[in-house]
Design an enzyme around this catalytic site. Sequence first.
Site, PDB file in Angstrom:
ATOM      1  N   ASP A  16       0.816  -1.221   0.000  1.00  0.00           N
ATOM      2  CA  ASP A  16       0.000   0.000   0.000  1.00  0.00           C
ATOM      3  C   ASP A  16       0.849   1.269   0.000  1.00  0.00           C
ATOM      4  O   ASP A  16       0.437   2.301   0.530  1.00  0.00           O
ATOM      5  CB  ASP A  16      -0.963   0.035   1.208  1.00  0.00           C
ATOM      6  N   LYS A  19       2.120   2.271  -5.200  1.00  0.00           N
ATOM      7  CA  LYS A  19       2.773   1.878  -6.454  1.00  0.00           C
ATOM      8  C   LYS A  19       1.945   2.293  -7.658  1.00  0.00           C
ATOM      9  O   LYS A  19       2.474   2.716  -8.670  1.00  0.00           O
ATOM     10  CB  LYS A  19       2.952   0.354  -6.498  1.00  0.00           C
ATOM     11  N   GLY A  43      -4.020  -4.763  -4.748  1.00  0.00           N
ATOM     12  CA  GLY A  43      -5.008  -3.833  -5.293  1.00  0.00           C
ATOM     13  C   GLY A  43      -4.286  -2.566  -5.682  1.00  0.00           C
ATOM     14  O   GLY A  43      -4.076  -1.695  -4.854  1.00  0.00           O
ATOM     15  N   HIS A  44      -3.842  -2.503  -6.942  1.00  0.00           N
ATOM     16  CA  HIS A  44      -3.108  -1.315  -7.391  1.00  0.00           C
ATOM     17  C   HIS A  44      -4.085  -0.310  -7.979  1.00  0.00           C
ATOM     18  O   HIS A  44      -4.620  -0.509  -9.060  1.00  0.00           O
ATOM     19  CB  HIS A  44      -2.046  -1.709  -8.429  1.00  0.00           C
ATOM     20  N   GLN A 225       2.355  -6.294  -2.910  1.00  0.00           N
ATOM     21  CA  GLN A 225       2.547  -6.317  -1.450  1.00  0.00           C
ATOM     22  C   GLN A 225       3.812  -5.520  -1.091  1.00  0.00           C
ATOM     23  O   GLN A 225       4.176  -4.614  -1.812  1.00  0.00           O
ATOM     24  CB  GLN A 225       2.637  -7.756  -0.908  1.00  0.00           C
TER      25      GLN A 225
HETATM   26  P1  IMP Z   1      -2.611 -12.868   2.115  1.00  0.00           P
HETATM   27  O1  IMP Z   1      -1.605 -12.364   1.129  1.00  0.00           O
HETATM   28  O2  IMP Z   1      -4.033 -12.661   1.677  1.00  0.00           O
HETATM   29  O3  IMP Z   1      -2.336 -14.278   2.537  1.00  0.00           O
HETATM   30  O4  IMP Z   1      -2.482 -11.996   3.455  1.00  0.00           O
HETATM   31  C1  IMP Z   1      -1.333 -12.082   4.297  1.00  0.00           C
HETATM   32  C2  IMP Z   1      -1.016 -10.717   4.924  1.00  0.00           C
HETATM   33  O5  IMP Z   1      -0.549  -9.841   3.909  1.00  0.00           O
HETATM   34  C3  IMP Z   1      -2.218 -10.013   5.553  1.00  0.00           C
HETATM   35  O6  IMP Z   1      -1.767  -9.293   6.684  1.00  0.00           O
HETATM   36  C4  IMP Z   1      -2.684  -9.059   4.480  1.00  0.00           C
HETATM   37  O7  IMP Z   1      -3.369  -7.946   5.030  1.00  0.00           O
HETATM   38  C5  IMP Z   1      -1.353  -8.661   3.858  1.00  0.00           C
HETATM   39  N1  IMP Z   1      -1.473  -8.266   2.454  1.00  0.00           N
HETATM   40  C6  IMP Z   1      -1.630  -9.078   1.400  1.00  0.00           C
HETATM   41  N2  IMP Z   1      -1.658  -8.377   0.249  1.00  0.00           N
HETATM   42  C7  IMP Z   1      -1.495  -7.092   0.589  1.00  0.00           C
HETATM   43  C8  IMP Z   1      -1.394  -5.874  -0.172  1.00  0.00           C
HETATM   44  O8  IMP Z   1      -1.459  -5.849  -1.410  1.00  0.00           O
HETATM   45  N3  IMP Z   1      -1.210  -4.735   0.560  1.00  0.00           N
HETATM   46  C9  IMP Z   1      -1.087  -4.745   1.918  1.00  0.00           C
HETATM   47  N4  IMP Z   1      -1.165  -5.847   2.648  1.00  0.00           N
HETATM   48  C10 IMP Z   1      -1.366  -7.016   2.002  1.00  0.00           C
END
Ligand code: IMP
Length: 422
Positions: A16, A19, A43-44, A225
């Site tokens: 977040d 990007k 989510g870009h 991420q």
């Molecule tokens: P998962 O990727 O859905 O398994 O989530 C694992 C952890 O990564 C959680 O704490 C999510 O909130 C975090 N997370 C996954 N994708 C994102 C992202 O694109 N932005 C911020 N946090 C993320």
Amino acid sequence: MAKGTVDALLGIVFGDEGKGKVVDFFTPRYDVVARFAGGPNAGHTIIFDGKKFVLRSIPSGIFDEGKINIIGNGCVIAPDLFMAEARELETAGYTLTDRLHISRRAHLILPTHRVLDRAYEAAKGKSKVGTTGKGIGPTYSDKAARIGLRVGDILENFEAKYEALKARHLQILKDLNYTDFDITEEEKVWKEGVEYMKRFHLTNTEFEINRCLAEGKNVLAEGAQGSLLDIDHGTYPFVSSSSTTSGGVCTGLGVAPNTIGHIFGIFKAYSTRVGSGPFPVELFDETGDTIRHIGNEYGAVTGRNRRCGWLDLVALKYAIMINGVTDLVMMKGDVLDGFDTIKVCTAYKKGDEVTTEMPYDTEGWEAVYEEVPGWKTPLSDIRSEEALPQAFKDYIAYIEKATATPIKIISVSPDREATIIR
Ligand code: IMP
């Protein structure tokens, strides 16, 4: 020998970082834009031609007719969500099929992976990861267990392979006593998504990308991420399940380390985190609420409140080291406009122990802060470095000195023009 290079654009904290805004500035310089890790957990948010899009799996070069876009082997892809995302772009007038290439080696997220994601979270009780619920962890688990389904599988005898893996998942769910779900409708759309995917180039993208490099084309590896959510280097177990750091560019695209050029590390002027896990700089007071409100820190995928805090130099320096960041990109400086003083975390403390190195177990550490003067001047209309207030310039210089890394791009508002290049 490759003539072109791969530059990486990475969120280097907890994701977040914004990007989406900077890719708009970056993509024109590249011939190929490739995603190398993660899936629809990303989510870009991109504002293009006045319209807002949230890209989950599709690379951001899709808005530019001349670019090749690649979803690499390190990614996981949910056919139903991919179809929805692609159709939204097609409805908006973008043609995708010729320009979007998907690795046959990328893994498929099944509807039952999403149920497993929920079931594992439910079983964890208080130590939930707080996942996005998109089935990311279970899909990467199946990949590592060598039982996953890959994009290439949809081209041959798919139904039988699908049913076999689904049966395996249903057995696990039964064993976990997690039976209150119904995927009938979801599965229908998912299978429609599988058919829909067949119109795209499902190729050995590893060869394609290396051919591009040999021809002197340049590639932008678009991270998803953030570095502290990396399966190896993040705050395990509160992480995602892929390699989100620069090493993941090589494994997730099939490019050699010596093809990598610049590594751009994006961070915000403050810190945020979604989901559970250690976050020593977290603010539980009015200051945290102010940052959330002004910074609009609500999740693009889940809508959850993001946890907010001051800039964390322990985390930033660690991420710069792990990734080999060559250039920093600082976002959202304007969110801190109103503060008299700004805090920066320079170390962590637990009892008498103080460290500036990211600890193995980040649980239980408190932030140690230094304070710097705020600039108390709205930044969002400023378009040149010279016009920036001195206290803001000092903040930039302070971070550059502490991290020994140049901040090359500064963003001071969501507007495309509000990007100062140094
Ligand atoms: P998962 O990727 O859905 O398994 O989530 C694992 C952890 O990564 C959680 O704490 C999510 O909130 C975090 N997370 C996954 N994708 C994102 C992202 O694109 N932005 C911020 N946090 C993320």
